[in-house]
Design a protein around this motif. Sequence first.
Motif, short mmCIF file in Angstrom:
data_model
loop_
_atom_site.label_atom_id
_atom_site.label_comp_id
_atom_site.label_asym_id
_atom_site.label_seq_id
_atom_site.Cartn_x
_atom_site.Cartn_y
_atom_site.Cartn_z
N GLU A 106 1.74 0.93 16.20
CA GLU A 106 2.47 2.12 16.63
C GLU A 106 2.73 3.14 15.52
OE1 GLU A 106 6.07 0.75 18.39
OE2 GLU A 106 5.07 -0.29 20.05
N ASP A 107 2.72 2.70 14.28
CA ASP A 107 3.08 3.61 13.18
C ASP A 107 2.25 3.29 11.94
OD1 ASP A 107 4.30 5.51 11.64
OD2 ASP A 107 6.20 4.42 11.41
N ARG A 108 0.94 3.41 12.10
CA ARG A 108 0.04 3.07 11.00
C ARG A 108 0.27 3.96 9.78
NH1 ARG A 108 -6.21 1.56 12.04
NH2 ARG A 108 -5.08 0.21 13.50
N ALA A 109 0.71 5.17 10.00
CA ALA A 109 0.92 6.09 8.88
C ALA A 109 1.97 5.57 7.91
CB ALA A 109 1.32 7.47 9.41
N SER A 110 3.03 4.92 8.44
CA SER A 110 4.07 4.39 7.55
C SER A 110 3.54 3.24 6.69
CB SER A 110 5.28 3.92 8.37
OG SER A 110 4.96 2.78 9.16
N VAL A 111 2.63 2.45 7.25
CA VAL A 111 2.02 1.36 6.48
C VAL A 111 1.12 1.93 5.39
CG1 VAL A 111 0.55 -0.68 6.61
CG2 VAL A 111 2.10 -0.13 8.51
N GLU A 112 0.35 2.92 5.73
CA GLU A 112 -0.52 3.56 4.74
C GLU A 112 0.30 4.20 3.62
OE1 GLU A 112 -2.63 6.15 7.33
OE2 GLU A 112 -4.17 4.65 7.85
N ALA A 113 1.45 4.78 3.99
CA ALA A 113 2.31 5.39 2.98
C ALA A 113 2.91 4.34 2.06
CB ALA A 113 3.42 6.19 3.65
N ALA A 114 3.30 3.19 2.63
CA ALA A 114 3.87 2.10 1.82
C ALA A 114 2.84 1.56 0.84
CB ALA A 114 4.38 0.99 2.73
N ALA A 115 1.60 1.40 1.29
CA ALA A 115 0.54 0.92 0.40
C ALA A 115 0.28 1.91 -0.73
CB ALA A 115 -0.73 0.67 1.20
N ALA A 116 0.27 3.19 -0.39
CA ALA A 116 0.05 4.22 -1.42
C ALA A 116 1.17 4.21 -2.44
CB ALA A 116 -0.07 5.59 -0.75
N GLN A 117 2.41 4.00 -1.97
CA GLN A 117 3.54 3.98 -2.90
C GLN A 117 3.46 2.78 -3.83
OE1 GLN A 117 7.36 4.05 -0.98
NE2 GLN A 117 8.46 4.47 -2.86
N LEU A 118 2.99 1.64 -3.34
CA LEU A 118 2.82 0.47 -4.19
C LEU A 118 1.72 0.70 -5.22
CD1 LEU A 118 3.14 -2.33 -1.49
CD2 LEU A 118 4.73 -1.93 -3.38
N GLY A 119 0.72 1.45 -4.85
CA GLY A 119 -0.37 1.80 -5.77
C GLY A 119 -1.60 0.93 -5.57
N TYR A 120 -2.73 1.57 -5.33
CA TYR A 120 -3.98 0.83 -5.17
C TYR A 120 -4.54 0.40 -6.52
CZ TYR A 120 -4.12 2.23 -0.26
OH TYR A 120 -3.83 2.40 1.08
N PRO A 121 -5.28 -0.73 -6.52
CA PRO A 121 -5.62 -1.61 -5.40
C PRO A 121 -4.44 -2.49 -5.00
CG PRO A 121 -6.55 -2.48 -7.41
CD PRO A 121 -5.94 -1.15 -7.77
N VAL A 122 -4.41 -2.87 -3.71
CA VAL A 122 -3.35 -3.74 -3.21
C VAL A 122 -3.96 -5.00 -2.60
CG1 VAL A 122 -1.75 -1.85 -2.73
CG2 VAL A 122 -3.32 -2.63 -0.93
N PHE A 123 -3.14 -6.06 -2.60
CA PHE A 123 -3.50 -7.28 -1.89
C PHE A 123 -2.71 -7.32 -0.58
CE2 PHE A 123 -5.08 -8.72 -5.98
CZ PHE A 123 -6.20 -9.47 -5.61
N VAL A 124 -3.36 -7.79 0.47
CA VAL A 124 -2.71 -7.97 1.76
C VAL A 124 -2.85 -9.44 2.15
CG1 VAL A 124 -2.62 -7.27 4.18
CG2 VAL A 124 -3.27 -5.60 2.42
N LYS A 125 -1.74 -10.05 2.54
CA LYS A 125 -1.77 -11.47 2.88
C LYS A 125 -0.86 -11.75 4.06
CE LYS A 125 -0.48 -12.25 -1.35
NZ LYS A 125 -0.04 -12.84 -2.64
N PRO A 126 -1.22 -12.71 4.91
CA PRO A 126 -0.33 -13.09 6.01
C PRO A 126 1.00 -13.61 5.46
CG PRO A 126 -2.51 -14.08 6.28
CD PRO A 126 -2.45 -13.52 4.90
N ALA A 127 2.08 -13.35 6.17
CA ALA A 127 3.39 -13.81 5.71
C ALA A 127 3.46 -15.33 5.71
CB ALA A 127 4.50 -13.23 6.59
N ARG A 128 2.81 -15.97 6.69
CA ARG A 128 2.93 -17.42 6.83
C ARG A 128 1.55 -18.05 7.00
NH1 ARG A 128 6.87 -17.13 11.87
NH2 ARG A 128 5.26 -15.58 12.31
N ALA A 129 0.82 -18.09 5.92
CA ALA A 129 -0.47 -18.80 5.91
C ALA A 129 -0.69 -19.29 4.50
CB ALA A 129 -1.61 -17.88 6.35
N GLY A 130 -1.19 -20.50 4.37
CA GLY A 130 -1.42 -21.07 3.06
C GLY A 130 -2.88 -21.03 2.67
N SER A 131 -3.15 -21.52 1.45
CA SER A 131 -4.51 -21.72 0.96
C SER A 131 -5.32 -20.42 0.89
CB SER A 131 -5.26 -22.74 1.83
OG SER A 131 -4.55 -23.95 1.89
#
Length: 342
Positions: A152-177
Motif C-alpha cells: 500500500e505504501d511502497r514509497a515509504s519503504v523506498e524512502a527508508a532504504a534511501a535514508q539508511l544508505g545503499y547498498p542495503v541488506f533485506v532479510k525476513p524478520a523471522r527466518a534463520g540460516s
Amino acid sequence: MSVATAGGVLSALDPEKYDILPVGITHDGSYVLGSSDPADYFMGDGRMPEVHDDGSIVLWPGDADSRELTVVDADGAARTIAIDVVFPILHGKWGEDGTVQGMLDLVDLPYVGSGVLASSVGMDKHFMKTVFLQAGLPVAPWATVSRRQWAEDRASVEAAAAQLGYPVFVKPARAGSSVGVGKAADAAELAAVVEEALQEDSRALIEPTLVGREIEIAVLGSPAGARPRASVAGEIVLTGREFYDFEGKYLGGDGVDLRCPAQIGDEQLAEMQDLAIRAFESIGAEGLSRVDFFLTAEGWVINEINTMPGFTPISMYPKCWEASGLSYPELIDELIALALEE
C-alpha cells in the motif's frame, strides 16, 4: 540443518551415560522415530539430510502428570518410554522460535536451551534489536516493512532504504540460516529483494551494509544461576563470496573460511564477551546462544543472537568452546545438566 546437527549430537552422546530416543519431524509435521545411526544424518557434497516417514508414530504426553512418550512402531506395536530431558535440536521456524518450547512446557518436560520468550524474541530480528537497544547494546539502524506496507505504501519503504544508505541488506524478520536474505545496490534492485524476503515472512528488515569483520562468540549458561560464560571468538572470513549465505553455511560453498580463535586483542575480546553475555541476559536466554557481531571502525555492533545455533562438530558454536578448552561431548553434557537443573 536441524537433522545434521542432530547427527553431530547423537555421535557425541555417551551411550554408557544416556539412553537416547531420536525423534524426527517429517515435512508434513509428523513425529516419527528417528535413526540411531549418526551416518544417516550426514550433510555434505551439496546434500541436505531429511527425516523420512517410516510408518512409526511418536506421541507426546497428554498431560503434565506423565513424562512418558508413546512410540508406535510401523507394525503397530506400542511402547512407552520415560523421558528425563529433551534436546530440541531445531533451527528456524517452528523449533527455535518458542513453539516447540511452549509445547514442552505444557507437558512439563525439561529441555535444553531457552524458553518461550527468549526463543521467540531471539528469532524475531525486529524485536530482538528493540530489546538490545533498550538494554543499551550497540545495533545497526534498521527499518521494518510489512507486506501490507509494501503493497500500500511502497514509497515509504523506498524512502527508508534511501535514508539508511545503499547498498542495503533485506532479510525476513523471522527466518534463520540466511534464508531469504538479499542485497540491493540501489533502488532499482530493492523491489526484488524485498519481495523475496516477504515470501519467507510477513515482515522484513532493511539494514545498511556494515563494513567490518564478522566475528561470533558462544555463550553458555552457568549452574546455580551464576553469570553465563563466553568463549573465545571465531571469525567468518569471506574469500570469494559477497556475504555468508545459505550455500556458504551449509552446502559446502567455496569462499568462506571459519577461523577460531579470531585474531583480536585481549581488551577487544573482553569487551565482546561482556556484550555477548549482556545480550544473552537481555532476552532472558538459557543454556546456549551464539552472538554475532561486526567489528567496525567505530567498534562492536551486534548483528543477532541465535538461541539454538548450528551445533555440528564443525559449527562455530562448538568450535569456539573447543578452542576455549571444552570439548564437544563435554559441552553437550553441560547443556543437559543445565536443563535438568532448570
